[in-house]
Design an enzyme around this catalytic site. Structure first.
Site, mmCIF file in Angstrom:
data_model
loop_
_atom_site.group_PDB
_atom_site.id
_atom_site.type_symbol
_atom_site.label_atom_id
_atom_site.label_comp_id
_atom_site.label_asym_id
_atom_site.label_seq_id
_atom_site.Cartn_x
_atom_site.Cartn_y
_atom_site.Cartn_z
ATOM 1 N N ARG A 58 45.691 26.283 39.656
ATOM 2 C CA ARG A 58 46.142 27.472 38.914
ATOM 3 C C ARG A 58 46.922 28.432 39.806
ATOM 4 N NH1 ARG A 58 43.227 32.453 36.588
ATOM 5 N NH2 ARG A 58 44.539 32.989 34.798
ATOM 6 N N HIS A 62 50.612 29.996 39.075
ATOM 7 C CA HIS A 62 50.884 31.436 39.088
ATOM 8 C C HIS A 62 51.847 31.817 40.208
ATOM 9 C CE1 HIS A 62 47.398 33.051 36.387
ATOM 10 N NE2 HIS A 62 47.948 31.956 35.904
ATOM 11 N N ASN A 90 46.017 37.800 37.159
ATOM 12 C CA ASN A 90 45.377 37.370 38.410
ATOM 13 C C ASN A 90 44.113 38.149 38.768
ATOM 14 O OD1 ASN A 90 47.425 35.478 38.882
ATOM 15 N ND2 ASN A 90 48.698 36.978 39.975
ATOM 16 N N HIS A 189 44.108 22.209 31.972
ATOM 17 C CA HIS A 189 42.837 22.777 31.507
ATOM 18 C C HIS A 189 41.787 21.701 31.230
ATOM 19 C CE1 HIS A 189 44.829 26.865 30.183
ATOM 20 N NE2 HIS A 189 44.849 26.662 31.485
HETATM 21 C C1 HEM Z 1 50.200 27.439 28.824
HETATM 22 C C2 HEM Z 1 49.903 28.646 29.258
HETATM 23 C C3 HEM Z 1 48.647 28.953 30.017
HETATM 24 C C4 HEM Z 1 47.794 29.976 29.778
HETATM 25 C C5 HEM Z 1 47.944 31.036 28.693
HETATM 26 C C6 HEM Z 1 46.708 29.856 30.716
HETATM 27 C C7 HEM Z 1 45.655 30.740 30.796
HETATM 28 C C8 HEM Z 1 44.525 30.524 31.551
HETATM 29 C C9 HEM Z 1 43.346 31.373 31.550
HETATM 30 C C10 HEM Z 1 43.188 32.653 30.744
HETATM 31 C C11 HEM Z 1 42.439 30.807 32.371
HETATM 32 C C12 HEM Z 1 41.041 31.316 32.684
HETATM 33 C C13 HEM Z 1 41.090 32.278 33.863
HETATM 34 C C14 HEM Z 1 39.797 33.013 34.071
HETATM 35 O O1 HEM Z 1 38.933 32.984 33.205
HETATM 36 O O2 HEM Z 1 39.643 33.682 35.128
HETATM 37 C C15 HEM Z 1 43.039 29.622 32.914
HETATM 38 C C16 HEM Z 1 42.438 28.782 33.802
HETATM 39 C C17 HEM Z 1 43.049 27.707 34.396
HETATM 40 N N1 HEM Z 1 44.380 27.368 34.261
HETATM 41 FE FE1 HEM Z 1 45.625 28.021 32.844
HETATM 42 N N2 HEM Z 1 46.930 28.779 31.509
HETATM 43 C C18 HEM Z 1 48.117 28.194 31.134
HETATM 44 C C19 HEM Z 1 48.731 27.124 31.739
HETATM 45 C C20 HEM Z 1 48.275 26.524 32.883
HETATM 46 C C21 HEM Z 1 49.041 25.635 33.716
HETATM 47 C C22 HEM Z 1 50.508 25.267 33.482
HETATM 48 C C23 HEM Z 1 48.229 25.246 34.729
HETATM 49 C C24 HEM Z 1 48.531 24.338 35.886
HETATM 50 C C25 HEM Z 1 49.438 23.387 35.865
HETATM 51 C C26 HEM Z 1 46.950 25.869 34.511
HETATM 52 C C27 HEM Z 1 45.834 25.675 35.267
HETATM 53 C C28 HEM Z 1 44.616 26.288 35.044
HETATM 54 C C29 HEM Z 1 43.387 25.877 35.683
HETATM 55 C C30 HEM Z 1 43.211 24.660 36.554
HETATM 56 C C31 HEM Z 1 42.404 26.793 35.290
HETATM 57 C C32 HEM Z 1 40.932 26.859 35.759
HETATM 58 C C33 HEM Z 1 40.902 27.719 37.014
HETATM 59 C C34 HEM Z 1 39.521 27.884 37.640
HETATM 60 O O3 HEM Z 1 38.550 27.305 37.190
HETATM 61 O O4 HEM Z 1 39.460 28.630 38.640
HETATM 62 N N3 HEM Z 1 47.027 26.665 33.412
HETATM 63 N N4 HEM Z 1 44.296 29.476 32.406
#
Ligand code: HEM
Ligand SMILES: *[C@@H]1O[C@H](CO)[C@@H](O)[C@H](O)[C@H]1NC(C)=O
Length: 314
Positions: A58, A62, A90, A189
């Site tokens: 992530r 970002h 973030n 995800h």
């Molecule tokens: C399509 C639009 C996207 C949105 C709106 C989004 C939003 C989010 C949100 C809100 C979280 C939870 C963060 C938290 O609770 O602190 C999250 C987690 C995550 N996102 Fe996304 N995301 C998107 C796309 C992506 C992309 C493109 C990637 C990587 C290629 C990605 C990888 C991740 C990962 C791996 C997590 C888990 C992180 C953790 O457990 O620390 N996301 N995302």
């Protein structure tokens, strides 16, 4: 003469469209063990806490979406410098910075002042995915580190979990990524966790959700309070990289609003269905989309710098 001019122009066009300054062998002479060091550190980190694979992936997303893959997200705020860590997407959410610090320390010990933080993050994100069962792809390197960051770009150019499909597609398009890339990359995800505050409205208020799934998630996400309580983004194997995320979407078990919009009667439904039955296709397309994302306007040549400490400009 005219021919030469045409030939040179075409070469220049090719160069700029394929990031010719990034290459697989950029550090082969100057830091040959760089990739091994990153890999070993990621292995250790993930062994200690599997979620770190997700957190680092992530961070890379970002980083790349905000002024390109230039390690801008790694810069700490100071009295005189406003970075991206406290931008809304973030703050109290982006994590894993200590892993990048540990890798950087080892890489600096092996070849000081040579390898950028931006490249470390790119390789670490890839290795994390591989270590939890995902696809492998080659990462071209040679990115340099920004001397600047942009909190406002981080606020405005990263999608929100409350975004609808049109917004997701246009925000990705602004970075040179198309609608199928949105689907493939959202497959990230399949690993990791999200905080209650990001999915509360979905589980309490939305109707395109499996009611048993909603009730189950409510047990750890009250209608008020518990904002930072965590739930896995994918229902069955959130520490393992696979295509179950897409199976979840088809069962209305997407955790975030921005997940379920991919399978809610929109233009990308067929692709979600396809990935849910074809893990290989998902892996291939995810890897290709990660390469595209990793090539978003890098700093190369003499632009930027090679940061000594990923948290501060030299
Ligand atoms: C399509 C639009 C996207 C949105 C709106 C989004 C939003 C989010 C949100 C809100 C979280 C939870 C963060 C938290 O609770 O602190 C999250 C987690 C995550 N996102 Fe996304 N995301 C998107 C796309 C992506 C992309 C493109 C990637 C990587 C290629 C990605 C990888 C991740 C990962 C791996 C997590 C888990 C992180 C953790 O457990 O620390 N996301 N995302
Ligand atoms: C559900 O929607 C209503 C109306 O928009 C809103 O006031 C309420 O805060 C929402 N509930 C949750 C838990 O988000």
């Amino acid at each position: 003469m005219a021919h030469l001019f045409v030939a040179v122009s075409i070469l220049c066009l090719l160069a700029s469209s394929s990031n010719a300054q990034l290459s697989k062998d950029f550090y082969d002479q100057t830091c040959p063990n760089f990739q091994t060091i990153v890999r070993n550190e990621m292995e250790q980190a993930i062994y200690g806490e599997p979620r770190l694979a997700a957190s680092i992936l992530r961070l890379f997303f970002h980083d790349c979406f905000v002024n390109g893959c230039d390690a801008s997200i790694l810069l700490d705020d100071t009295g005189t410098f406003i970075g991206e860590k406290n931008a809304a997407p973030n703050q109290n959410s982006a994590r894993g910075f200590e892993v990048i610090d540990a890798i950087k320390t080892k890489v600096e010990a092996a070849c000081s002042g040579t390898v950028s933080c931006a490249d470390i993050l790119a390789i670490a994100a890839r290795d994390g995915v591989v270590l939890v069962g995902g696809p492998k792809w080659e990462v071209a390197v040679g990115r340099r580190d920004a001397r600047t960051a942009s909190q406002s770009a981080a606020n405005n150019e990263l999608p929100s979990p409350f975004s609808d499909m049109t917004t997701l597609i246009s925000m990705f398009a602004a970075k040179g990524l198309n609608a199928p890339d949105v689907v493939a990359l959202s497959g990230a995800h399949t690993i990791g966790q999200a905080q209650c505050r990001f999915f509360r409205d979905r589980i309490y208020n939305e109707t395109n959700i499996d009611p048993n799934f909603a009730t189950f998630r409510m047990s750890n996400c009250p209608s008020s309070g518990g904002d930072t309580n965590l739930s896995p983004l994918e229902t069955t194997t959130a520490n393992f990289f696979d295509n179950n995320y897409f199976t979840d979407l088809m069962a209305n078990r997407g955790l975030l609003h921005s997940d379920q919009v991919l399978y809610d009667g929109g233009s990308q439904e067929d692709l979600v269905r396809f990935y849910s039955i074809n893990n290989d296709a998902f892996f291939t397309d995810f890897a290709a989309a990660m390469v595209k994302m990793g090539n978003i306007s890098p700093l190369t040549g003499t632009s930027g710098e090679i940061r000594r400490n990923c948290r501060v400009v030299n």
